[in-house]
Write an enzyme that holds these catalytic residues in place. Structure first.
Site, PDB file in Angstrom:
ATOM      1  N   ARG A   1     -38.073  23.253  13.188  1.00 54.01           N
ATOM      2  CA  ARG A   1     -36.680  23.737  13.212  1.00 54.01           C
ATOM      3  C   ARG A   1     -36.677  25.040  14.006  1.00 54.01           C
ATOM      4  NH1 ARG A   1     -32.041  24.202   8.592  1.00 54.01           N
ATOM      5  NH2 ARG A   1     -32.072  21.979   9.057  1.00 54.01           N
TER       6      ARG A   1
ATOM      7  N   HIS B   1     -29.272  17.742  15.802  1.00 52.22           N
ATOM      8  CA  HIS B   1     -29.815  17.638  14.436  1.00 52.22           C
ATOM      9  C   HIS B   1     -29.981  16.138  14.146  1.00 52.22           C
ATOM     10  CE1 HIS B   1     -30.977  18.688  10.529  1.00 52.22           C
ATOM     11  NE2 HIS B   1     -29.876  19.225  10.038  1.00 52.22           N
TER      12      HIS B   1
ATOM     13  N   GLN C   1     -30.266  14.599  10.527  1.00 56.12           N
ATOM     14  CA  GLN C   1     -29.010  14.683   9.786  1.00 56.12           C
ATOM     15  C   GLN C   1     -28.093  13.500  10.133  1.00 56.12           C
ATOM     16  OE1 GLN C   1     -27.854  17.317   7.567  1.00 56.12           O
ATOM     17  NE2 GLN C   1     -26.462  15.645   7.138  1.00 56.12           N
TER      18      GLN C   1
ATOM     19  N   ASP D   1     -18.775  20.456   9.587  1.00 60.52           N
ATOM     20  CA  ASP D   1     -19.985  21.283   9.549  1.00 60.52           C
ATOM     21  C   ASP D   1     -19.504  22.736   9.531  1.00 60.52           C
ATOM     22  OD1 ASP D   1     -22.564  22.316   9.827  1.00 60.52           O
ATOM     23  OD2 ASP D   1     -22.769  21.771  11.950  1.00 60.52           O
TER      24      ASP D   1
ATOM     25  N   CYS E   1     -22.521  18.011   6.242  1.00 62.99           N
ATOM     26  CA  CYS E   1     -23.992  18.061   6.303  1.00 62.99           C
ATOM     27  C   CYS E   1     -24.563  19.098   5.345  1.00 62.99           C
ATOM     28  CB  CYS E   1     -24.461  18.316   7.728  1.00 62.99           C
ATOM     29  SG  CYS E   1     -23.895  19.873   8.407  1.00 62.99           S
TER      30      CYS E   1
ATOM     31  N   ARG F   1     -31.226  12.256   3.130  1.00 58.84           N
ATOM     32  CA  ARG F   1     -32.139  12.919   4.072  1.00 58.84           C
ATOM     33  C   ARG F   1     -33.585  12.565   3.715  1.00 58.84           C
ATOM     34  NH1 ARG F   1     -30.550  17.551   6.563  1.00 58.84           N
ATOM     35  NH2 ARG F   1     -32.488  17.203   7.683  1.00 58.84           N
TER      36      ARG F   1
HETATM   37  N1   CP Z   1     -28.073  19.942   6.376  1.00 57.01           N
HETATM   38  C1   CP Z   1     -29.192  20.644   6.522  1.00 57.01           C
HETATM   39  O1   CP Z   1     -29.984  20.456   7.480  1.00 57.01           O
HETATM   40  O2   CP Z   1     -29.436  21.539   5.523  1.00 57.01           O
HETATM   41  P1   CP Z   1     -30.525  22.688   5.502  1.00 57.01           P
HETATM   42  O3   CP Z   1     -30.153  23.704   6.535  1.00 57.01           O
HETATM   43  O4   CP Z   1     -30.480  23.239   4.102  1.00 57.01           O
HETATM   44  O5   CP Z   1     -31.876  22.096   5.813  1.00 57.01           O
HETATM   45  N1  NVA Z   2     -24.634  23.522  12.589  1.00 59.19           N
HETATM   46  C1  NVA Z   2     -25.376  24.057  11.454  1.00 59.19           C
HETATM   47  C2  NVA Z   2     -26.077  22.974  10.710  1.00 59.19           C
HETATM   48  C3  NVA Z   2     -26.756  23.429   9.453  1.00 59.19           C
HETATM   49  C4  NVA Z   2     -27.509  22.342   8.783  1.00 59.19           C
HETATM   50  C5  NVA Z   2     -26.343  25.109  11.940  1.00 59.19           C
HETATM   51  O1  NVA Z   2     -26.970  24.925  12.980  1.00 59.19           O
HETATM   52  O2  NVA Z   2     -26.486  26.132  11.263  1.00 59.19           O
END
Ligand code: CP
Ligand code: NVA
Length: 298
Positions: free
Chosen positions: A101, A128, A131, A217, A257, A285
């Site tokens: 990530r 993502h 997701q 989101d 999400c 997930r």
């Molecule tokens: N939706 C999602 O990816 O959540 P987190 O940021 O908690 O991993």
């Molecule tokens: N768009 C959001 C998704 C979080 C899971 C971000 O990148 O923070």
């Protein structure tokens, strides 16, 4: 050995294979006959916060027989400037797979290239993918095939999650409508690259009308905190609430999400009214990512 870097580069056949495997994996949780990650150690390398992604990957890797180590980018030399390609060549000699990530999509792609091990994108600024696979799995679990259905995305149409929805639309054959203020609409170049039946508008009521799924989101994605004030000012009103749900098809699903910011992209009553779907989406997930891990090592 395979990597999952973005929906854009994933074939429909592979996504369908992952979805089909997820059904069986979900049903047989706790009774898995095979342990595809037995004897393997996977690294989770995260430069951004996470609850769902981190926990679901850690649990999923263990349930598939593997060992897992969590590496916060702040704690490893990467955080002090060691290049991604050097980190990749070190980890590639020590662990069997990586879940990353981070900010730049190119970092995940560079890591996959230099490490030579299966690499999974656990969120970048561009996409993502895990997701969106869990989201589509959840929709199909509840409503059958998503082909020909209408998905309405409300809010920040230029974020990673919106991008992954855009690339999924042409591949799965659903209509995607995005409602965002002008400043947060997806770049034309992405829409062109993705193709499919995707429309963008500032009119959220027209976007929601007759939709089978309302999706949102956060307004302030990770890394955009400095723009928080401006984003809230511009996106206020782009909210899923009872009035918007009324415009969608009767019985439409509402998904998020997560994490959710109540009173911003969704109101509390709507989130709670659709909590069963939203938290099953979060649970999925785990199941989908176990299928992705299985696919990556096969
Ligand atoms: N939706 C999602 O990816 O959540 P987190 O940021 O908690 O991993
Ligand atoms: N768009 C959001 C998704 C979080 C899971 C971000 O990148 O923070």
């Amino acid at each position: 050995m395979k990597s999952l870097l973005k929906i854009e580069s994933l074939s429909l056949a592979d996504m369908q294979k992952i979805m089909a495997a997820t059904v069986k994996i979900k049903q047989s949780r706790g009774r898995h006959k095979t342990q595809p990650l037995a004897g393997q150690t996977w690294a989770l390398m995260f430069s951004k916060s996470s609850t769902r992604t981190r926990v679901s990957f850690e649990v999923g890797i263990r349930e598939l027989g593997g060992d897992v180590m969590f590496l916060s980018a702040n704690d490893i030399q990467l955080g002090r400037g060691e290049p991604i390609k050097d980190t990749a060549r070190v980890l590639g000699r020590m662990v069997h797979g990586a879940v990353i990530r981070t900010f730049a999509q190119s970092d995940v792609e560079e890591f996959a290239h230099y490490s030579g091990i299966p690499t999974i994108n656990a969120l970048t600024d561009d996409e993502h993918p895990c997701q969106i696979l869990a989201d589509i799995f959840t929709f199909q679990e509840k409503r059958g095939s998503i082909r020909g259905q209408t998905v309405a995305f409300i809010g920040d149409g230029a974020c990673n999650v919106a991008n992954s929805w855009i690339f999924a639309a042409a591949k799965f054959g659903f209509e995607l409508r995005i409602a965002s203020p002008k400043q947060f609409q997806p770049p034309k170049e992405i829409l062109k690259r993705a193709g499919g039946n995707v429309s963008v508008s500032a009119d959220l009521k027209a976007t929601a009308k007759g939709a089978d799924l309302l999706y949102t989101d956060v307004w302030i994605s990770m890394g955009k905190e400095a723009e928080a004030k401006e984003r809230i000012k511009i996106m206020t009103g782009y909210q899923i609430n009872a009035a918007l749900v009324k415009l969608a098809k009767p019985g439409a699903l509402v998904m998020h999400c997560l994490p959710a910011y109540r009173g911003k992209e969704i109101d509390d009553a709507t989130l709670e009214a659709h909590a069963d779907t939203i938290f099953e989406e979060a649970e999925n997930r785990l199941h989908v990512q176990k299928a992705i891990l299985n696919w990556a090592v096969s």
